[in-house]
Design a protein around this motif. Structure first.
Motif, PDB file in Angstrom:
ATOM      1  N   MET A   1      10.701  20.053  -9.594  1.00 48.69           N
ATOM      2  CA  MET A   1      10.735  21.229 -10.445  1.00 48.69           C
ATOM      3  C   MET A   1       9.799  22.295  -9.872  1.00 48.69           C
ATOM      4  O   MET A   1       8.689  21.990  -9.451  1.00 48.69           O
ATOM      5  CB  MET A   1      10.282  20.857 -11.854  1.00 48.69           C
ATOM      6  N   SER A   2      10.271  23.525  -9.841  1.00 41.77           N
ATOM      7  CA  SER A   2       9.450  24.623  -9.327  1.00 41.77           C
ATOM      8  C   SER A   2       8.414  24.996 -10.374  1.00 41.77           C
ATOM      9  O   SER A   2       8.749  25.367 -11.493  1.00 41.77           O
ATOM     10  CB  SER A   2      10.323  25.830  -9.009  1.00 41.77           C
TER      11      SER A   2
ATOM     12  N   ARG B   1      16.903  29.207 -13.280  1.00 42.75           N
ATOM     13  CA  ARG B   1      17.943  28.758 -12.361  1.00 42.75           C
ATOM     14  C   ARG B   1      19.078  28.125 -13.167  1.00 42.75           C
ATOM     15  O   ARG B   1      18.842  27.446 -14.169  1.00 42.75           O
ATOM     16  CB  ARG B   1      17.374  27.796 -11.333  1.00 42.75           C
TER      17      ARG B   1
ATOM     18  N   ASP C   1      20.098  22.371 -11.186  1.00 42.92           N
ATOM     19  CA  ASP C   1      19.014  21.756 -10.425  1.00 42.92           C
ATOM     20  C   ASP C   1      19.432  21.429  -8.988  1.00 42.92           C
ATOM     21  O   ASP C   1      18.884  20.517  -8.382  1.00 42.92           O
ATOM     22  CB  ASP C   1      18.536  20.475 -11.130  1.00 42.92           C
TER      23      ASP C   1
ATOM     24  N   LYS D   1      19.699  21.892  -4.921  1.00 39.80           N
ATOM     25  CA  LYS D   1      18.642  22.178  -3.943  1.00 39.80           C
ATOM     26  C   LYS D   1      18.526  23.681  -3.665  1.00 39.80           C
ATOM     27  O   LYS D   1      17.422  24.224  -3.567  1.00 39.80           O
ATOM     28  CB  LYS D   1      18.931  21.411  -2.649  1.00 39.80           C
TER      29      LYS D   1
ATOM     30  N   HIS E   1      19.393  26.242  -5.642  1.00 36.73           N
ATOM     31  CA  HIS E   1      18.849  26.954  -6.800  1.00 36.73           C
ATOM     32  C   HIS E   1      17.359  26.692  -6.968  1.00 36.73           C
ATOM     33  O   HIS E   1      16.604  27.594  -7.343  1.00 36.73           O
ATOM     34  CB  HIS E   1      19.607  26.575  -8.070  1.00 36.73           C
ATOM     35  N   LYS E   2      16.928  25.473  -6.690  1.00 35.06           N
ATOM     36  CA  LYS E   2      15.489  25.165  -6.773  1.00 35.06           C
ATOM     37  C   LYS E   2      14.698  25.969  -5.753  1.00 35.06           C
ATOM     38  O   LYS E   2      13.611  26.461  -6.042  1.00 35.06           O
ATOM     39  CB  LYS E   2      15.238  23.672  -6.532  1.00 35.06           C
TER      40      LYS E   2
ATOM     41  N   HIS F   1      14.516  29.685  -6.799  1.00 36.79           N
ATOM     42  CA  HIS F   1      13.790  29.896  -8.047  1.00 36.79           C
ATOM     43  C   HIS F   1      12.369  30.406  -7.798  1.00 36.79           C
ATOM     44  O   HIS F   1      11.974  31.463  -8.270  1.00 36.79           O
ATOM     45  CB  HIS F   1      13.772  28.583  -8.840  1.00 36.79           C
TER      46      HIS F   1
END
Length: 180
Positions: A1-2, A53, A56, A58, A60-61, A64
Motif C-alpha cells: 500500500m502506498s 487509485r 490494487d 501494480k 496503479h500502485k 498513486h
C-alpha cells in the motif's frame, strides 16, 4: 500500500487548483504549472487534494505515490519556489551571469556560456576567499533540477582533490591516491 499516496496535499492560501479531465493546473503567486495524469482519480476535498487509485494493480500502485508527489511539488513550487545552489571548487573556477546567460570558467581552453530557461532565475555569488556559488530559483522543481544537473555535468567533482562543480552541502567520497 502506498503510504505517500494516501496523504492529502493541502492547498495553501493564494493557490488555486483546477481539474479538467486528466489535467491539473496549479496557479500561485510565483507562476502556473500544468500536469497530465492517468491511472489515478484526483478529487478536491475541503481545501486539500486527494489522490485515489481505482484498483490494487501494480501500475496503479506505482502511479498513486508518483502523482501525489508531483502535485505536492507543484503546489509548493507556485507558493514558495525551489532553489538549488552549486559550488565551484577549484583554482581559477569562476562563474558570472548577464541576464539569463551563465558564463563558466572551468579550466578548459574556453569559457562555457549556457543559455538558461526564462523560468529559472539565476544568481552568481563570488566572495573573496570563498568558492563561487551559482544559485538557481524557479517554481518548477523538475526544471531547476535539470538545469542544475546540466551545469554539474560540465565538471563533476573528482575523488582525489575534490575539484569540480558540486551541490552546496554535498559530500564527496575522497580517495587516498598514490603514496610514493
Amino acid at each position: 500500500m502506498s503510504r505517500i499516496g494516501n496523504n492529502p496535499v493541502s492547498i495553501p492560501e493564494g493557490v488555486t487548483v483546477e481539474l479538467k479531465d486528466n489535467e491539473i493546473t496549479v496557479k500561485g503567486k510565483l507562476g502556473e504549472l500544468v500536469q497530465d495524469f492517468s491511472g489515478v482519480e484526483v478529487a478536491m476535498e475541503d481545501g486539500s487534494l486527494m489522490v485515489k487509485r481505482p484498483s490494487d494493480s501494480k501500475e496503479h500502485k506505482a502511479k498513486h505515490g508518483l502523482y501525489r508527489s508531483l502535485f505536492l511539488n507543484m503546489v509548493e513550487g507556485v507558493s514558495k519556489g525551489w532553489t538549488k545552489e552549486l559550488e565551484l571548487v577549484g583554482v581559477g573556477y569562476r562563474a558570472s551571469n548577464q541576464g539569463q546567460k551563465l558564463d563558466l570558467a572551468l579550466g578548459f581552453s574556453h569559457n562555457i556560456v549556457l543559455e538558461i530557461a526564462p523560468e529559472v532565475k539565476i544568481e552568481t555569488i563570488s566572495e573573496k576567499g570563498k568558492n563561487p556559488i551559482v544559485k538557481l530559483t524557479s517554481h518548477d522543481k523538475q526544471l531547476v533540477g535539470q538545469v542544475a544537473a546540466k551545469i554539474r555535468a560540465f565538471r563533476k567533482p573528482e575523488p582525489y582533490k575534490g575539484k569540480g562543480i558540486r551541490f552546496v552541502g554535498e559530500q564527496i567520497r575522497r580517495k587516498a591516491g598514490k603514496s610514493a
